[in-house]
Design a protein around this motif. Structure first.
Motif, PDB file in Angstrom:
ATOM      1  N   TRP A  86      -7.446-100.510  31.762  1.00  0.00           N
ATOM      2  CA  TRP A  86      -7.699-101.678  31.941  1.00  0.00           C
ATOM      3  C   TRP A  86      -8.915-100.694  33.096  1.00  0.00           C
ATOM      4  CZ3 TRP A  86      -8.319-102.798  37.616  1.00  0.00           C
ATOM      5  CH2 TRP A  86      -6.832-101.770  38.569  1.00  0.00           C
ATOM      6  N   CYS A  90     -15.086-102.976  34.580  1.00  0.00           N
ATOM      7  CA  CYS A  90     -14.530-103.599  33.308  1.00  0.00           C
ATOM      8  C   CYS A  90     -14.959-105.552  34.172  1.00  0.00           C
ATOM      9  CB  CYS A  90     -13.237-103.952  32.396  1.00  0.00           C
ATOM     10  SG  CYS A  90     -12.868-104.765  31.168  1.00  0.00           S
ATOM     11  N   CYS A  93     -11.493-107.493  32.994  1.00  0.00           N
ATOM     12  CA  CYS A  93     -10.302-107.414  33.312  1.00  0.00           C
ATOM     13  C   CYS A  93     -10.465-107.986  34.055  1.00  0.00           C
ATOM     14  CB  CYS A  93     -10.168-105.712  33.734  1.00  0.00           C
ATOM     15  SG  CYS A  93     -10.722-104.532  31.846  1.00  0.00           S
ATOM     16  N   THR A 156      -8.066 -96.514  22.326  1.00  0.00           N
ATOM     17  CA  THR A 156      -9.478 -97.478  22.784  1.00  0.00           C
ATOM     18  C   THR A 156     -10.286 -97.161  22.626  1.00  0.00           C
ATOM     19  OG1 THR A 156      -6.231 -98.252  23.553  1.00  0.00           O
ATOM     20  CG2 THR A 156      -8.816 -98.546  24.838  1.00  0.00           C
ATOM     21  N   LEU A 159     -12.186-102.185  26.762  1.00  0.00           N
ATOM     22  CA  LEU A 159     -10.888-102.470  27.719  1.00  0.00           C
ATOM     23  C   LEU A 159     -11.457-104.003  28.428  1.00  0.00           C
ATOM     24  CD1 LEU A 159     -11.522-100.047  30.207  1.00  0.00           C
ATOM     25  CD2 LEU A 159      -9.506-100.004  28.185  1.00  0.00           C
ATOM     26  N   PRO A 160     -10.677-105.230  28.426  1.00  0.00           N
ATOM     27  CA  PRO A 160      -9.043-104.632  27.994  1.00  0.00           C
ATOM     28  C   PRO A 160      -8.646-104.665  27.321  1.00  0.00           C
ATOM     29  CG  PRO A 160      -9.262-106.716  28.537  1.00  0.00           C
ATOM     30  CD  PRO A 160     -10.983-106.169  28.731  1.00  0.00           C
TER      31      PRO A 160
END
Length: 200
Positions: A86, A90, A93, A156, A159-160
């Protein structure tokens, strides 16, 4: 169809006759049944009812604690890990963080073999995350600094993103985007994974 003569009543060709209602309903019912089976399989798979072979091992990444010490994912081998990447910038998030912290509290009381790790990708590290944690009362989360952007080793990109990792270090599941961690199905999944690991 064929056209009848002026003196002959119109008679549809056999291929043009309307199908009986049961014949029209049957294909629709079959499609609905197939859809229900597929959807049910996805749900059961998410809940861990199916054994997944050839699972991918999680990379042995490392994060940093408040004192600058390295914390390795491998240090948690033997525990079920919910790894949440995270950042304070964000938006999703921010939305999911309180329910994740509440889940962390509950797990500490009821499923101590399941831990939540929350490495943040903020460049400023704890200088950025500390005010965020204090404002949203996220003290129950184990927050780390992902200074080396180890999240990218998992692939990745958004995010999250949260990864469920088994006691043996295998990737069991992936949650992309905002999640309501208060959903009972989430706890049920974690409980199932924890109990299964404890029995093997």
């Amino acid at each position: 169809w064929r056209r009848g003569s002026p003196t002959t009543p119109f008679t549809p060709a056999p291929s043009a006759r309307a199908l009986p209602p049961s014949s029209r309903i049957f294909p629709i019912a079959m499609l609905a049944l197939v859809g229900a089976i597929v959807l049910g399989g996805v749900v059961l798979d998410r809940l861990g009812y199916f054994q997944r072979d050839h699972r991918k091992m999680a990379p042995d990444v490392s994060f940093y604690d408040r004192d600058g010490g390295a914390v390795h994912l491998a240090d948690y081998r033997g525990k079920v890990v919910l790894l949440n990447f995270w950042a304070t910038w964000c938006g999703p998030c921010v939305v999911e963080a309180p329910s994740l912290a509440a889940l962390s509290d509950e797990l500490k009381r009821t499923l101590p073999d399941v831990v939540i790790l929350a490495p943040a990708l903020d460049d400023k590290g704890f200088k950025a995350t500390d005010p965020f944690v204090e404002k949203l009362h996220l003290e129950s989360l184990a927050v780390f600094h992902d200074k080396k952007k180890e999240a990218f080793k998992f692939g990745t990109r958004k995010l999250p993103e949260t990864w469920l990792i088994s006691r043996e270090g295998e990737i069991l599941d992936r949650f992309v985007g905002e999640v309501d961690w208060s959903d009972p199905q989430i706890y049920g999944l974690l409980e199932k994974v924890a109990k299964k690991g404890a029995q093997t």
